[in-house]
Design an enzyme around this catalytic site. Structure first.
Site, PDB file in Angstrom:
ATOM      1  N   LYS A 174     -29.167  10.168  16.624  1.00  0.00           N
ATOM      2  CA  LYS A 174     -28.600  11.377  16.018  1.00  0.00           C
ATOM      3  C   LYS A 174     -28.066  11.024  14.635  1.00  0.00           C
ATOM      4  O   LYS A 174     -26.993  10.439  14.497  1.00  0.00           O
ATOM      5  CB  LYS A 174     -27.455  11.955  16.861  1.00  0.00           C
ATOM      6  CG  LYS A 174     -27.057  13.335  16.343  1.00  0.00           C
ATOM      7  CD  LYS A 174     -25.617  13.697  16.570  1.00  0.00           C
ATOM      8  CE  LYS A 174     -24.688  13.331  15.451  1.00  0.00           C
ATOM      9  NZ  LYS A 174     -24.885  14.016  14.169  1.00  0.00           N
ATOM     10  N   GLU A 249     -18.079   0.852  14.625  1.00  0.00           N
ATOM     11  CA  GLU A 249     -17.834   0.426  13.241  1.00  0.00           C
ATOM     12  C   GLU A 249     -17.136   1.586  12.560  1.00  0.00           C
ATOM     13  O   GLU A 249     -17.721   2.664  12.433  1.00  0.00           O
ATOM     14  CB  GLU A 249     -19.151   0.110  12.520  1.00  0.00           C
ATOM     15  CG  GLU A 249     -19.894  -1.100  13.047  1.00  0.00           C
ATOM     16  CD  GLU A 249     -19.165  -2.403  12.801  1.00  0.00           C
ATOM     17  OE1 GLU A 249     -18.261  -2.444  11.938  1.00  0.00           O
ATOM     18  OE2 GLU A 249     -19.491  -3.384  13.497  1.00  0.00           O
ATOM     19  N   CYS A 283     -17.588   2.409   3.556  1.00  0.00           N
ATOM     20  CA  CYS A 283     -16.574   1.843   4.446  1.00  0.00           C
ATOM     21  C   CYS A 283     -15.941   0.625   3.799  1.00  0.00           C
ATOM     22  O   CYS A 283     -14.792   0.288   4.066  1.00  0.00           O
ATOM     23  CB  CYS A 283     -17.202   1.474   5.777  1.00  0.00           C
ATOM     24  SG  CYS A 283     -18.694   0.519   5.586  1.00  0.00           S
ATOM     25  N   GLU A 384      -7.223   5.897   4.785  1.00  0.00           N
ATOM     26  CA  GLU A 384      -8.564   5.951   4.195  1.00  0.00           C
ATOM     27  C   GLU A 384      -8.806   7.333   3.580  1.00  0.00           C
ATOM     28  O   GLU A 384      -8.677   8.348   4.262  1.00  0.00           O
ATOM     29  CB  GLU A 384      -9.635   5.682   5.265  1.00  0.00           C
ATOM     30  CG  GLU A 384     -11.019   5.582   4.660  1.00  0.00           C
ATOM     31  CD  GLU A 384     -12.131   5.380   5.688  1.00  0.00           C
ATOM     32  OE1 GLU A 384     -12.163   6.121   6.681  1.00  0.00           O
ATOM     33  OE2 GLU A 384     -12.969   4.481   5.469  1.00  0.00           O
TER      34      GLU A 384
HETATM   35  P1  NAD Z   1     -17.687  10.923  11.194  1.00  0.00           P
HETATM   36  O1  NAD Z   1     -16.827  10.184  12.145  1.00  0.00           O
HETATM   37  O2  NAD Z   1     -17.269  12.271  10.778  1.00  0.00           O
HETATM   38  O3  NAD Z   1     -19.164  11.086  11.771  1.00  0.00           O
HETATM   39  C1  NAD Z   1     -19.957   9.985  12.153  1.00  0.00           C
HETATM   40  C2  NAD Z   1     -21.010  10.459  13.136  1.00  0.00           C
HETATM   41  O4  NAD Z   1     -20.363  10.837  14.346  1.00  0.00           O
HETATM   42  C3  NAD Z   1     -21.800  11.676  12.672  1.00  0.00           C
HETATM   43  O5  NAD Z   1     -23.147  11.549  13.071  1.00  0.00           O
HETATM   44  C4  NAD Z   1     -21.137  12.817  13.431  1.00  0.00           C
HETATM   45  O6  NAD Z   1     -21.990  13.914  13.651  1.00  0.00           O
HETATM   46  C5  NAD Z   1     -20.791  12.134  14.745  1.00  0.00           C
HETATM   47  N1  NAD Z   1     -19.709  12.763  15.515  1.00  0.00           N
HETATM   48  C6  NAD Z   1     -18.693  13.548  15.067  1.00  0.00           C
HETATM   49  N2  NAD Z   1     -17.915  13.943  16.094  1.00  0.00           N
HETATM   50  C7  NAD Z   1     -18.437  13.389  17.209  1.00  0.00           C
HETATM   51  C8  NAD Z   1     -18.069  13.414  18.598  1.00  0.00           C
HETATM   52  N3  NAD Z   1     -17.004  14.101  19.026  1.00  0.00           N
HETATM   53  N4  NAD Z   1     -18.815  12.719  19.472  1.00  0.00           N
HETATM   54  C9  NAD Z   1     -19.886  12.003  19.052  1.00  0.00           C
HETATM   55  N5  NAD Z   1     -20.290  11.958  17.761  1.00  0.00           N
HETATM   56  C10 NAD Z   1     -19.572  12.631  16.847  1.00  0.00           C
HETATM   57  O7  NAD Z   1     -17.866   9.971   9.923  1.00  0.00           O
HETATM   58  P2  NAD Z   1     -18.577  10.280   8.528  1.00  0.00           P
HETATM   59  O8  NAD Z   1     -17.719  11.219   7.740  1.00  0.00           O
HETATM   60  O9  NAD Z   1     -20.022  10.611   8.716  1.00  0.00           O
HETATM   61  O10 NAD Z   1     -18.535   8.829   7.860  1.00  0.00           O
HETATM   62  C11 NAD Z   1     -17.414   8.347   7.178  1.00  0.00           C
HETATM   63  C12 NAD Z   1     -16.639   7.354   8.019  1.00  0.00           C
HETATM   64  O11 NAD Z   1     -17.500   6.335   8.499  1.00  0.00           O
HETATM   65  C13 NAD Z   1     -15.564   6.634   7.218  1.00  0.00           C
HETATM   66  O12 NAD Z   1     -14.394   6.526   7.993  1.00  0.00           O
HETATM   67  C14 NAD Z   1     -16.175   5.262   6.978  1.00  0.00           C
HETATM   68  O13 NAD Z   1     -15.238   4.234   6.752  1.00  0.00           O
HETATM   69  C15 NAD Z   1     -16.933   5.056   8.242  1.00  0.00           C
HETATM   70  N6  NAD Z   1     -17.988   4.067   8.060  1.00  0.00           N
HETATM   71  C16 NAD Z   1     -17.808   2.830   8.622  1.00  0.00           C
HETATM   72  C17 NAD Z   1     -18.772   1.847   8.452  1.00  0.00           C
HETATM   73  C18 NAD Z   1     -18.591   0.486   9.065  1.00  0.00           C
HETATM   74  O14 NAD Z   1     -19.577  -0.221   9.200  1.00  0.00           O
HETATM   75  N7  NAD Z   1     -17.395   0.073   9.437  1.00  0.00           N
HETATM   76  C19 NAD Z   1     -19.921   2.118   7.704  1.00  0.00           C
HETATM   77  C20 NAD Z   1     -20.063   3.387   7.136  1.00  0.00           C
HETATM   78  C21 NAD Z   1     -19.094   4.353   7.329  1.00  0.00           C
END
Ligand code: NAD
Length: 499
Positions: A174, A249, A283, A384
Site C-alpha cells: 500500500k 521506521e 526522516c 518533528e
Molecule cells: P504517515 O504516518 O502519515 O503515513 C505513512 C503510511 O501509513 C501511509 O501509507 C499512510 O497511508 C499509512 N497509514 C496512515 N494511517 C494508518 C493506519 N491507521 N494504519 C495503517 N496505515 C496507516 O507518514 P507520512 O506523512 O507519509 O510520512 C512522514 C513520516 O514518515 C515522518 O514522520 C517521517 O519521519 C517518517 N519517515 C521515517 C523514515 C524512516 O526510515 N525512519 C523514512 C521516511 C519517513
C-alpha cells in the site's frame, strides 16, 4: 484523466467499492496526475487470498532464481529512470535531481538483492555429538504487508519489498496516498521482470482503511511500516496484540553539530542540503543546528544569506532548489510551528511564510526558515516538523553538544563537523542515533548499509544492507544424526572429552 487500478489476484482491477481519489501535483494543484482506487477491506481480503497462493509458488523458487528476477527489476528501473523521476516529481514535488536519486536507491537495492540470492547464508556448526551435523538456514515467512510514506516513493518500497521477495515471501503493497503513481510504476516493472503475478499485490487507498485492514488482517503475519511515530504507535499496538513480526521506521529530529574548528563552508553546504533538501521532508532531515560559540555568529549569518538565495519552484524546472510541501496539512503544520517558535521566544531570522514569487501560488510552497536563539527543550527543538524549518542552538562544550543531541525522543541520524579526530570518534560512540556522519550532512544513507534509528524512531530492526534479510526470514535449524544410534542431547553423556 487517467484512471489507475489495483493489482490484485494477478490482474489490474477496479476497487470493489468502485470509488476513486484524485492525485494532484503539489507544485500546481490544477494539475491532476490521475485517479486512484479508494480501496477497502474487501480489496485487501482478495489480495491476501491470492498472495498466499503466490507464496506457495515463490517460496519453492530457488533463491538464486529469485535473485535473477531482482536483477531484471534493477535493469528495467535503469531503463525507465528518467520517466519515473519525472512522474515522481510531478506527484511529490522534490526536484528531479532528488527523484533521480530516489530511483537510483531502488536500483542499488535491486542489485544488492540479486547478489543476496546467492548468499542468504545460514550456519553449519559442530554438533556436541559424534556423527551428527547441525545447521541453520533462512526460510521465508509468508505474506508481508508493506506500508510506506510519501517522501521516498521509490526507495522505501524497494528497501522493504526487494529483501522480502528475495527471501521468498509475497507482498501486499500500500503506497502512501500522495504518491501512488510511483508505486504503480514499480509494480509494472516487477511484473515485466518476471515476478509471478500473485506474489505481488498492489492495493491503493488511505491509511485508515487499506492500511488498517492490512495491519489488522490475521493472515498477514509480517508488517513493515515506515511513517510517523504517531501512526507507528497505532500499528505497533495492533501488531503486538496479534503477535505479528513488525518493523517500524518512524520520525526523527536530527541534529548537525558544528564545532569551532570546522570548515565553515563545508558545514554551510551540508546544512543547506540537510535542512532544505526535499523541503525538509526527510526522516533524516537536519532540523537542529547545534553550533559552538566561537563559530556561531559567522556561520548563522552566512547561512541565512544562502537560505534566502534558494530558489523555490516546480521541481521539474531547471534551477529549482526547493519544491513544495506535500499537501495542505503539511503546510498548515509548518505554519503552526512558526507560531509555536515565536511564542517560545526563538528569533525568526528568515522565511517563516509562504512565498509570493510568481509560479508558487498554485502549490504548497513555504520559504526556507531559520530560527536562532532556540533553547534545548523548546517544542521547536523537540518535535518533528517535517518541513523547511531549522532551529539553531548555541553550545560551549563537547559534552553540552552531545547532551543536546541526545535529549530528544527520536534517534535516527546525527552529523558532526570537526577536524578533531577525538571528537569525531567520541561522537560515533556517544551520540544516541542509528547513524552518525562525520563532516557530512544528516542525510545520505547508502543502500548496502543498515538504516534505522533508536528510541521512538524505530523498534530495533534495520532496513538496507544485510540486516534486513533477517527481518524477512525465519531461522530454521536442522540436525542430522548419522550415527545410527539414539544420541541424547542435554543428558549427562557429553562426548566432548577426547577418549
Ligand atoms: P504517515 O504516518 O502519515 O503515513 C505513512 C503510511 O501509513 C501511509 O501509507 C499512510 O497511508 C499509512 N497509514 C496512515 N494511517 C494508518 C493506519 N491507521 N494504519 C495503517 N496505515 C496507516 O507518514 P507520512 O506523512 O507519509 O510520512 C512522514 C513520516 O514518515 C515522518 O514522520 C517521517 O519521519 C517518517 N519517515 C521515517 C523514515 C524512516 O526510515 N525512519 C523514512 C521516511 C519517513
Amino acid at each position: 484523466m487517467k484512471q489507475f487500478r489495483n493489482f490484485v489476484a494477478g490482474e489490474w482491477v477496479a476497487p470493489a467499492g468502485g470509488e476513486y481519489f484524485e492525485n494532484r501535483n503539489p507544485a500546481d494543484m490544477s494539475d491532476v496526475v490521475g485517479q486512484f482506487p479508494l480501496s477497502g477491506a474487501a480489496d485487501v481480503e482478495r489480495a491476501v487470498e491470492s498472495a498466499w497462493r503466490g507464496f506457495e509458488l515463490w517460496r519453492r523458487t530457488p533463491a538464486p532464481a529469485r535473485g535473477d528476477v531482482m536483477r531484471r527489476i534493477g535493469d528495467l528501473m535503469v531503463k525507465r529512470k528518467e520517466e519515473i523521476a519525472d512522474q515522481m516529481t510531478r506527484e511529490m514535488g522534490k526536484p528531479l535531481t532528488e527523484t533521480r536519486g530516489d530511483v537510483q536507491e531502488g536500483i542499488d537495492t535491486a542489485y544488492y538483492a540479486a547478489g543476496e540470492g546467492r548468499r542468504l547464508f545460514g550456519h553449519t556448526v559442530p554438533s556436541e555429538m559424534r556423527n551428527k551435523w547441525a545447521m541453520s538456514y533462512r526460510r521465508p515467512i509468508g505474506v508481508c504487508g508493506i506500508i510506506t510514506p510519501f517522501n521516498f516513493p521509490m526507495a522505501i518500497p524497494t528497501w522493504k519489498m526487494f529483501p522480502a521477495l528475495l527471501c521468498g515471501n509475497a507482498c501486499i503493497f500500500k503506497p502512501a496516498e500522495d504518491v501512488p503513481v510511483t508505486g504503480h510504476m514499480l509494480v509494472e516493472i516487477m511484473l515485466e521482470a518476471g515476478l509471478p503475478p500473485e506474489v505481488i499485490q498492489l492495493v491503493h487507498g488511505v491509511g485508515e482503511s487499506v492500511g488498517a485492514a492490512i495491519v489488522n488482517h490475521p493472515r498477514i503475519p509480517v508488517i513493515s511500516f515506515t511513517g510517523s511515530t504517531e501512526t507507528g504507535r497505532i500499528v505497533g499496538e495492533i501488531c503486538g496484540r496479534m503477535h505479528k513480526r513488525l518493523s517500524l521506521e518512524m520520525g526523527g529530529k536530527n541534529a548537525m553539530l558544528v564545532f569551532d574548528d570546522a570548515d565553515p563552508e563545508l558545514a554551510i553546504e551540508g546544512v543547506l542540503w540537510g535542512a532544505f533538501g526535499t523541503t525538509g521532508q526527510r526522516c533524516t532531515a537536519t532540523s537542529r543546528l547545534i553550533v559552538q560559540d566561537g563559530i556561531h555568529d559567522e556561520l548563522v549569518s552566512r547561512l541565512i544569506d544562502r537560505a534566502r538565495a534558494l530558489k523555490l519552484g516546480d521541481g521539474r524546472k531547471k534551477g529549482t532548489d526547493v519544491g513544495p510541501l506535500i499537501n495542505q496539512n503539511a503546510l498548515e503544520k509548518v505554519e503552526r510551528y512558526i507560531d509555536i517558535g515565536q511564542g517560545e521566544g526563538a528569533d525568526l531570522m528568515c522565511g517563516g511564510q509562504r512565498p509570493t514569487a510568481p509560479g508558487t501560488e498554485k502549490g504548497f510552497f513555504f520559504e526556507p526558515t531559520i530560527f536562532a536563539r532556540v533553547r534545548a527543550g523548546m517544542r521547536l527543538e523537540q518535535e518533528e516538523i517535517f518541513g523547511p524549518v531549522l532551529s539553531v542552538i548555541r553550545f560551549q562544550t563537547v559534552d553540552e553538544a552531545f547532551a543536546i543531541n541526545n535529549d530528544v525522543r527520536y534517534g535516527l541520524s546525527s552529523s558532526v563537523y570537526t577536524r578533531d579526530v577525538n571528537v569525531a570518534m567520541r561522537a560515533i560512540v556517544e551520540l544516541d542515533n542509528g547513524i552518525t556522519y562525520i563532516n557530512a550532512p544528516t542525510i545520505g544513507a547508502e543502500a548496502h548499509l543498515p538504516f534505522g534509528g533508536v528510541k521512538q524512531t524505530g523498534n530495533g530492526h534495520r532496513e538496507g544492507g544485510w540486516e534486513v534479510y533477517e527481518f524477512y526470514s525465519e531461522t530454521k535449524v536442522g540436525y542430522l544424526d548419522f550415527s545410527g544410534a539414539l544420541q541424547r542431547a542435554q543428558i549427562d553423556n557429553y562426548l566432548g572429552t577426547p577418549d
